[in-house]
Every structure is written in C-alpha cells, then in structure tokens.
Design an enzyme around this catalytic site. Structure first.
Site, short mmCIF file in Angstrom:
data_model
loop_
_atom_site.label_atom_id
_atom_site.label_comp_id
_atom_site.label_asym_id
_atom_site.label_seq_id
_atom_site.Cartn_x
_atom_site.Cartn_y
_atom_site.Cartn_z
N ARG A 63 83.49 62.61 88.24
CA ARG A 63 84.21 61.75 87.31
C ARG A 63 85.65 62.25 87.23
NH1 ARG A 63 81.82 57.03 87.19
NH2 ARG A 63 79.76 57.03 86.21
N ALA A 75 74.50 53.67 86.32
CA ALA A 75 75.25 52.64 85.62
C ALA A 75 76.35 52.12 86.51
CB ALA A 75 75.85 53.21 84.33
N GLU A 92 72.46 48.38 90.23
CA GLU A 92 72.91 49.77 90.16
C GLU A 92 71.75 50.75 90.32
OE1 GLU A 92 76.02 50.88 90.16
OE2 GLU A 92 76.80 48.84 90.15
N GLU A 96 72.34 53.31 93.37
CA GLU A 96 72.61 54.72 93.06
C GLU A 96 71.41 55.64 93.27
OE1 GLU A 96 74.51 55.23 89.26
OE2 GLU A 96 76.25 54.05 89.86
N GLU A 119 84.75 47.79 75.61
CA GLU A 119 83.67 47.94 76.59
C GLU A 119 82.30 47.89 75.93
OE1 GLU A 119 82.20 50.85 80.21
OE2 GLU A 119 83.20 51.77 78.50
N GLU A 138 81.54 53.23 99.78
CA GLU A 138 82.11 54.09 100.83
C GLU A 138 82.57 55.45 100.30
OE1 GLU A 138 86.08 53.74 103.42
OE2 GLU A 138 84.68 52.08 103.70
N GLU A 140 81.58 56.92 97.38
CA GLU A 140 80.71 57.30 96.27
C GLU A 140 79.73 58.35 96.77
OE1 GLU A 140 78.81 54.61 92.77
OE2 GLU A 140 78.33 53.98 94.80
#
Length: 179
Positions: A63, A75, A92, A96, A119, A138, A140
C-alpha cells in the site's frame, strides 16, 4: 444539509485515477465562511472468504500511502459507479485469492472517512470456496494465506491489522456468524 451549514459552491480541484478532490465553499448560520475539502470515490466492495475449515483467506499487498505491505480482506473498487457491490466482490475474490464462490451474502456497508470522503464499501461473506486461479493486474503482487478468526482478532487488537474495512469486517463476521 442542516440549517446551520450550507454549501455555497463546489469546485473540482483535482481528478485522479481513483478520486476526485473538490473544494467546497461553506457558509454557516453564524455568518462565518470556510472552505472544506471533499473527496469523491465511486465505491468499492470487499469480501470475507471463509474456508470450509473456518479459516479466513487474507491478502497481503503493498500500500503506497503507508509505504509497506498490509494484511487485508480481498477488496477492490467498483468498475463503474453503478456496478453492484456483489459483482465487484465476486470478481475481486477470484482475482485476488484464486477462489470463487456462488455462496456470497451481504454483511455490512461502511463509510471509510466520513469527515471528508464519501467512499462506501459493501462487505460480503463468501463460503463454499472453489479453487481457480488468481487473475492479478499487471502491477499487482498479492500473497494469500488463511488465518483463524482468533489469529485475526489478535492481529487487530495488537495493531498488526490497521485497515478499517478489514477490522470492521472480521469483527462483524464474528458477531453475526460465530456466536
């Protein structure tokens, strides 16, 4: 809006890949005026993936805002503002973790930072997980590992897990399904 607070105008200050940042000109019942920051986010969805043995699949990823890896539930942002949270969470989960599920139910909604951002994250629980394969973007890099609920709560209460959606989701899952 309340009687004490009125938005006089809103100016778009910045458009990014995920956010739009505005400057709101506010007026108050006492005659004062002030500019407030407002951040618009199209929304996101997250999922608590529960394995058959009760362990929860978690993802570790970098992050940028924290300059480190974090441990989170899977997420991602909605592909479009009108996309359903269920479709996003389902996508997701598989992208993931490399698992899919046809047994996904809504757990809760959360607003991440109500003081300046709109949000909304819809959070779901997925069971009856079936292995497929990850479909990472690509750039991640995600590691997947299963944890017991007790392990995750310990990490929440010792500060190892700081992500708000993850903490809220894990504790809500326990409250709703494990008592």
């Amino acid at each position: 809006m309340s009687n004490e607070v009125k938005r006089v105008s809103r100016e778009l200050a910045y458009t990014g890949t995920v956010l739009k940042i505005y400057k709101d000109h506010m007026q108050f019942a006492n005659g004062n005026e002030e500019d407030w920051d407002y951040i618009h986010h199209d929304g996101a969805a997250a999922v608590v993936p529960v394995m058959d043995d009760g362990k929860i699949l978690m993802v570790t990823q970098y992050r940028n805002a924290l300059e480190r890896d974090t441990l989170e539930i899977p997420a991602g942002k909605l592909d479009a503002p009108e996309e359903s949270g269920l479709i996003c969470a389902t996508r997701e989960l598989e992208e993931e973790t490399g698992y899919k599920s046809e047994n996904i139910e809504w757990l809760m909604n959360m607003r991440t930072t109500v003081a300046f951002c709109d949000e909304k994250i819809e959070i779901f629980v997925a069971r009856d997980l079936k292995p497929t394969s990850q479909h990472l973007d690509e750039n991640e890099y995600i590691k997947v590992k299963a944890y017991t609920l007790d392990e995750l709560k310990e990490m929440i209460f010792t500060g190892k897990i700081e992500d708000a959606k993850t903490s809220a989701a894990i504790l809500a899952y326990e409250s709703k399904y494990c008592r």
